[in-house]
Design an enzyme around this catalytic site. Sequence first.
Site, short mmCIF file in Angstrom:
data_model
loop_
_atom_site.label_atom_id
_atom_site.label_comp_id
_atom_site.label_asym_id
_atom_site.label_seq_id
_atom_site.Cartn_x
_atom_site.Cartn_y
_atom_site.Cartn_z
N TYR A 150 -6.16 14.35 -7.43
CA TYR A 150 -6.86 13.82 -5.96
C TYR A 150 -6.67 12.28 -6.05
CZ TYR A 150 -10.43 12.19 -2.64
OH TYR A 150 -10.97 11.79 -1.60
N ARG A 157 -2.05 7.73 -0.42
CA ARG A 157 -2.37 7.59 1.04
C ARG A 157 -2.78 6.32 1.13
NH1 ARG A 157 -7.59 11.05 2.88
NH2 ARG A 157 -8.66 10.38 1.15
N TYR A 210 -15.79 2.77 -1.96
CA TYR A 210 -16.14 3.68 -3.06
C TYR A 210 -16.02 2.66 -4.35
CZ TYR A 210 -17.20 8.43 -1.33
OH TYR A 210 -17.87 9.64 -0.55
N ARG A 223 -16.74 9.21 8.20
CA ARG A 223 -17.60 10.55 8.07
C ARG A 223 -17.35 11.28 9.24
NH1 ARG A 223 -18.18 10.65 2.78
NH2 ARG A 223 -18.48 8.50 1.78
N GLU A 329 -18.60 21.77 -0.46
CA GLU A 329 -18.29 20.58 0.63
C GLU A 329 -18.31 21.44 2.13
OE1 GLU A 329 -15.03 17.75 -0.20
OE2 GLU A 329 -14.37 18.23 1.90
C1 3EB Z 1 -16.68 12.46 -0.17
O1 3EB Z 1 -17.53 12.26 0.73
C2 3EB Z 1 -16.06 13.96 -0.62
O2 3EB Z 1 -10.08 12.20 0.83
O3 3EB Z 1 -10.11 12.40 3.09
C3 3EB Z 1 -14.66 14.49 1.96
C4 3EB Z 1 -13.71 14.24 3.15
C5 3EB Z 1 -14.07 13.93 0.85
C6 3EB Z 1 -12.60 13.57 3.17
C7 3EB Z 1 -10.67 12.60 1.96
C8 3EB Z 1 -12.54 13.41 0.80
C9 3EB Z 1 -11.88 13.29 1.92
O4 3EB Z 1 -16.03 11.62 -0.95
C10 3EB Z 1 -14.73 14.37 -0.50
#
Ligand code: 3EB
Length: 350
Positions: A150, A157, A210, A223, A329
């Site tokens: 991942y 990306r 992050y 989101r 999720e």
């Molecule tokens: C998160 O909140 C959970 O890498 O495109 C959620 C939605 C998550 C999209 C992405 C990853 C992605 O980090 C993981």
Amino acid sequence: MMPSLTCIQLDLDQASNLPAELERRALGAIGVGVPGDEVLGAMPFQAVAMPLLEGQARAVVDIWLSAEALRSGEQDGIRFRFDDHVLFAVLTLDERDFAEKDGVSALQQATRHGYARLFRLLDQLGYPYLWRVWNYLADINGEQDGLERYRQFNVGRQQAYEACDRAVQGFASAACALGAAKGPLTVAVMAGKAAPLLLENPRQVRAYEYPLEYGPRSPIFSRAALVNLPGQEQLFISGTASIVGHRTMHPGDVAAQTRETLANIAAVLDEANRVAPGVPFTLPDLNYRAYVRHAADLPAVRTEIQQRVGTAQVQYVQADVCRSDLLVEIEAMASRPAEMQSDSGSVRAA
Ligand code: 3EB
């Protein structure tokens, strides 16, 4: 007014025998529980090898229908269809076509090149804005060349965003990224001529911000995304997990993770209702898909979800989530009639 965009859900047999009149209106489809690289007529089709955890059907296909005339094409291994407002495209990448080189994994290169091809196509056709992206890859938590897959995907990306001069803040989208049981890396996108309204969750750090402990390059997604179509507003809530700030909450406790995830979805809905006028979205209005890491957790997850969303439609599938300590999720979407707009270029009060 008939909605511009509708999502219908069929089992694979029905979807494979789609009446010509629906096939003509289909922008594209995503099939969950589809074992291999099946095709669905001529439309862009994302086959996702993820077992369904409920119901009679072996596979369920979400088909996106348009109310307008469609055009189709294929370029760089990307199949696409579009109307006057929205483009649906599916990219399928075989990692074996990309050799590991100088410590850069095949997956990272596949992701970078695939996204770059996609961005080129979107720019050429004039649908530059990503609204919603569905990312699926096998063995998402597996480690290769010293980095979790991942995280390699995230590196590729982000490199593609940079190479294509896409400023992250303006060009993020709603998204999900999950581990399939097998199969190639597939990316399905819905993109438009107009920018979506991108939403964040006040309870969570932006994914793009992050800290490094989650990988050398951060994920790029918002989101949620809210898009305007003729007579219609479409809301996409990204894959949402038990994350507060940037930390995973309740490791090992799937019920508590599910509750935290739903609290996050409720917070994103509050954001949507705060920035967009109209009849408020509520949890029971949404259509959900829940990705459950361990099939045995289904009853616990379902109990928590049903308590909060009532009779809303929820599809449960088994999938690996992108952090190894996340057990569930949930993603969601909803559509509502558009507010009356005073004129074409109307500015909306925030
Ligand atoms: C998160 O909140 C959970 O890498 O495109 C959620 C939605 C998550 C999209 C992405 C990853 C992605 O980090 C993981």
